[in-house]
Each structure stands twice: as C-alpha cells, then as structure tokens.
Scaffold this motif. Structure first.
Motif, PDB file in Angstrom:
ATOM      1  N   VAL A   1       4.924   5.364   2.526  1.00 44.42           N
ATOM      2  CA  VAL A   1       4.188   6.567   2.889  1.00 44.42           C
ATOM      3  C   VAL A   1       4.720   7.723   2.047  1.00 44.42           C
ATOM      4  O   VAL A   1       5.922   7.808   1.800  1.00 44.42           O
TER       5      VAL A   1
ATOM      6  N   SER B   1      -7.729  10.927   7.653  1.00 40.05           N
ATOM      7  CA  SER B   1      -6.749  10.436   8.624  1.00 40.05           C
ATOM      8  C   SER B   1      -7.244  10.645  10.050  1.00 40.05           C
ATOM      9  O   SER B   1      -6.587  10.270  11.004  1.00 40.05           O
TER      10      SER B   1
ATOM     11  N   TYR C   1      -4.933  10.295   2.134  1.00 40.56           N
ATOM     12  CA  TYR C   1      -5.547  10.738   3.393  1.00 40.56           C
ATOM     13  C   TYR C   1      -5.659  12.259   3.443  1.00 40.56           C
ATOM     14  O   TYR C   1      -4.675  12.973   3.211  1.00 40.56           O
TER      15      TYR C   1
ATOM     16  N   VAL D   1       4.360  -1.014   3.453  1.00 35.52           N
ATOM     17  CA  VAL D   1       3.833   0.350   3.367  1.00 35.52           C
ATOM     18  C   VAL D   1       4.868   1.346   2.848  1.00 35.52           C
ATOM     19  O   VAL D   1       5.996   1.406   3.354  1.00 35.52           O
TER      20      VAL D   1
ATOM     21  N   TYR E   1      -0.286  11.254   2.987  1.00 34.54           N
ATOM     22  CA  TYR E   1      -0.884  12.107   4.011  1.00 34.54           C
ATOM     23  C   TYR E   1      -0.674  13.572   3.641  1.00 34.54           C
ATOM     24  O   TYR E   1       0.464  14.025   3.476  1.00 34.54           O
TER      25      TYR E   1
ATOM     26  N   SER F   1      -1.047  -0.549   9.871  1.00 36.23           N
ATOM     27  CA  SER F   1      -0.998  -1.221   8.566  1.00 36.23           C
ATOM     28  C   SER F   1       0.123  -2.253   8.532  1.00 36.23           C
ATOM     29  O   SER F   1      -0.037  -3.337   7.960  1.00 36.23           O
TER      30      SER F   1
ATOM     31  N   GLN G   1       0.465   5.090   1.064  1.00 33.17           N
ATOM     32  CA  GLN G   1      -0.421   5.961   1.836  1.00 33.17           C
ATOM     33  C   GLN G   1       0.101   7.380   1.752  1.00 33.17           C
ATOM     34  O   GLN G   1       1.238   7.645   2.138  1.00 33.17           O
TER      35      GLN G   1
ATOM     36  N   VAL H   1       0.829  -1.209   0.000  1.00 36.22           N
ATOM     37  CA  VAL H   1       0.000   0.000   0.000  1.00 36.22           C
ATOM     38  C   VAL H   1       0.857   1.250   0.000  1.00 36.22           C
ATOM     39  O   VAL H   1       1.851   1.331   0.731  1.00 36.22           O
TER      40      VAL H   1
ATOM     41  N   CYS I   1      -3.560   2.783  -3.448  1.00 36.66           N
ATOM     42  CA  CYS I   1      -2.952   4.071  -3.111  1.00 36.66           C
ATOM     43  C   CYS I   1      -3.991   4.854  -2.310  1.00 36.66           C
ATOM     44  O   CYS I   1      -5.019   5.262  -2.840  1.00 36.66           O
ATOM     45  N   GLU I   2      -3.732   4.999  -1.015  1.00 39.03           N
ATOM     46  CA  GLU I   2      -4.690   5.697  -0.152  1.00 39.03           C
ATOM     47  C   GLU I   2      -4.283   7.152  -0.001  1.00 39.03           C
ATOM     48  O   GLU I   2      -3.152   7.447   0.368  1.00 39.03           O
TER      49      GLU I   2
END
Ligand code: ASP
Ligand code: MG
Length: 403
Positions: free
Chosen positions: A37, A230, A171, A35, A7, A28, A5, A3, A168-169
């Motif tokens: 980020v 988030s 937040y 992960v 932010y 996660s 993520q 993933v 692909c998150e």
C-alpha cells in the motif's frame, strides 16, 4: 498477484476512512494477493504543514520543507499499519528511505533515481502487508526529499515498476476515466480500458484524473495502472499498453481545455528564421505553445496564430512586443474567449473519416472552427468558448460514446 494500492488524501481523510482502507486491504489479502500500500497524507494535512512553515518564513529552507511535509505521509502509513495489525493482518509501515527509494538532490521536487526492491521483497516474503509513506525518498546524502505536490502517485507507480507488480491501483474519489467530463455530459460513460497514449492526451487536454507524470512513468516502466474509487466497488479503468487493449475504440473520449488563449500576429516579416526566432524566444521563456497556424505569404508578410495557456499570456505579450518594437511584426491581438475541444482515440490510426465527422458535427451546430490540429490519435479544434459544452455534447453523441 502482487498489487500496489495507492490511496489518496480523501481516501485516508479521517480515522474512519483509514479503517475503510484497512478493510479493503484485508479483502485483497484474503483473496490471496500480496499487497503493497502507498498512502498520501490525510487530506488537507500537507497544506496545513505548509501553512505552519509560512508562519515563520516566506522562503523556508527546502530541505526543512521536505523534513516537514514528508511527515504527513508517515502519519498515515503508521496509522494504517496499526489498524491492519489490530485486525490480525500483519503489516509494516515504511518511510521512503526504508522502502529503498533514492532520489536526486532537488529538495521539494526530487525525481526518483532508483528503488532497491530487496527490503520490500523480504517483508512480502514473510507474508506481511507493506504500507509505504508516499511522496518521499532520500538523496545520496541520506536527507529526506519529497517528489513535488501530488507526488505519491509517482511513488506508487515507481514501486510497482521496481517490484514488477501485476497491477498498480490508484484509489481516489472518482470511479475511473470517463468518455468526457460527466458534469458537462451526464451520459458520459466510464471506460473499462484505455491506452497510455490516449490517457496522456486526455489528461493534458483537461481530464485531470491522474497526473501526466505518473502516466508517463507507468508507460516507461510498463506498469498496468487502474484508477478506481475507494468509496465504491466499481471496477475502475485500466490504463495499459495499446497491445493489451481488447477492443480499440475509434474514439475513446472528448476532452475540453478552457484554459487556452489565442495570439494572432499580423504583418509578420516573412524571412527564413522568423518562426524560429519568435517561437525560440517563447520557448526560452517557458511559454508553452500548443497549436500554430501560419497563413501563406502576401507581399512579403504573413500572419501567424498560436495558442498558449491563459496563465502564460502576459509572458507571450512581452515577447511579441519586442518583435513589434523591432518592426518584424506589425500587429498583435489576443483572444481569451476560446477553448479547445479534442477527440482522442487509437482507432483513428486505422480508420478514415474520423476528423470529417468532427467537422460536420460542428457545422451542424453552426459552430465556427478557428484552428485545427491533428496527431495520430487526436483531432483538436479551437472554437468560441461559449459553445464549449454544446460542442462536447454533440461530439460525444456523434461518436456514439453514450452507447
Ligand atoms: N501529500 C502530498 C500533497 O498533498 C502528496 C500527495 O498527496 O500525493 O501534495
Ligand atoms: Mg494527491
């Protein structure tokens, strides 16, 4: 799962919030995911740096602006990595350069040209979390570049594409994409999923949750995007290929664009090439035309109406005036008190009567429609701005989006 993520600025807005992000990332990892980020600068930080530069110069060298602005994201990435390591989760921060992100040479608005996923793959293989500084890369000469304001979403999507991540998150401080603006219709519902094309229509029509550039890139790279908050555990909205959508809704959302103005041209000389001349001139001057209506010709002249973003109205006026001076157009009028309401949904492709419902809904409310345009997945109507909210709420109800 692998993933990515991302932010945004508010999610990493202060030291406590960065800790909150570290906690989320650690969850996660505990769930067994790899992960990566991607972080923005802490909120307000990029603007603060721009302000510093303006203290010395109205037009600072763009290469120096990139040097300066890219630092905001590096601060966040290092702090988040420090927090994770302290919690016992091995992490490494990476600048855009370390993450293998190569861009073209256009300082302050560079485009990503390629990403070498190898350095990131190696760190992931060693079981570490990667924290990439978003919004930046390097050009062929090795100089740091930035991707344009709000560009860290693009970094995240491009990295997800290069690593072939499962998800692909993105937040932010909103929980996802809604059927319409909840400030206008409190009964608006969060969508579980939506196709790239629907999202692009909703975004360009005013529901600005995600930059269109990022959605376009996700579509091109086939990246499954999720937008979520988030600050809560709510699931968010998945933006994906149409084929992946479980249940295609007839209508997914109602968008409102108040930022349009209408230009009405009267007595336009009706000769071959006139539309090409007028709209060609407008295009050359970067005026974005949306809807166009031409009425049938009468006595060798015709009327043409079109819409432009309010900010581009002055440019449009200037161009039209030249045609008036050349006696190819007799009159022009402008109306800024309009808005465009659109219904968007992939289900329209295979159903009839969707547009008819929109028109009868306006009729029942006694709202006059002055322009209409349609595409495969969209019906847009121009109406008087004072009915904007009424129109959105009535349409939202008419398509049962609150249920
Ligand atoms: N920090 C950059 C900006 O404020 C990039 C981003 O947040 O996406 O524009
Ligand atoms: Mg941002």
């Amino acid at each position: 799962m692998l993933v990515v993520q991302k932010y945004g600025g508010t999610s990493v807005g202060d030291l406590e919030r960065i800790q909150n992000v570290a906690n989320r990332v650690s969850e996660s990892v505990d769930e067994g995911h790899q992960v990566v980020v991607v972080v923005s600068a802490m909120s307000g930080e990029t603007n603060k740096l721009v302000g510093y530069a303006e203290h010395y110069s109205d037009e600072p060298l763009r290469a120096e602006m990139d040097m300066l602005l890219s630092s905001g994201e590096r601060v966040t990435s290092a702090l988040l990595s420090i927090a994770l390591n302290e919690m016992g989760y091995e992490a490494r921060s990476m600048s855009g350069r370390r993450a293998g992100i190569v861009t073209d040479e256009f300082h302050t608005k560079a485009r990503i040209e390629s990403i070498d996923p190898e350095p990131m793959r190696q760190v992931l293989a060693a079981g570490k979390v990667i924290v990439v500084a978003g919004f930046q890369g390097v050009n062929d000469d090795g100089e740091v570049t930035t991707l344009g304001r709000g560009g860290s979403d693009l970094s995240a999507v491009a990295i997800a594409g290069a690593l072939e991540a499962d998800l692909c998150e993105i937040y932010t401080d909103v929980e996802g994409i809604y059927t319409t603006d909840p400030r206008i219709e409190p009964k608006a519902k969060k969508l579980d999923e939506i196709s790239y094309d629907e999202m692009l229509e909703l975004a360009s029509l005013g529901a600005k949750v995600l930059q269109n550039r990022s959605v376009e890139l996700a579509k091109k790279l086939n990246v499954n995007l999720v937008t979520r908050s988030s600050f809560s555990d709510a699931e968010g909205t998945l933006i994906t290929k149409e084929e992946n959508i479980m249940e295609a809704a007839l209508v997914s959302g109602i968008a409102l664009d108040r930022n349009q103005a209408r230009v009405s041209l009267g007595g336009v000389i009706d000769r071959p090439g006139i539309a090409s001349d007028i709209f060609g001139r407008l295009a050359e001057n970067q005026v974005n035309i949306d809807m166009i209506i031409q009425t049938s010709s009468n006595d060798g002249t015709t009327n043409m109406d079109f819409t432009v973003p309010i900010g581009e109205l002055n440019d449009a006026k200037r161009i039209v005036d030249a045609f008036i001076a050349a006696e190819e157009i007799t009159s022009v009028s402008f109306d800024e008190n309009i808005c465009k309401v659109s219904i968007v949904g992939v289900g329209m492709k295979s159903h009839t009567g969707v547009a008819a419902t929109a028109f009868s809904t306006m009729a029942n409310e006694n709202i006059n429609i002055t322009m209409i345009s349609t595409s495969e997945i969209k019906v847009s109507m121009v109406i008087d701005e004072k009915y904007a909210e009424l129109a959105v709420r009535s349409l939202h109800g008419a398509y049962k989006l609150d249920q």
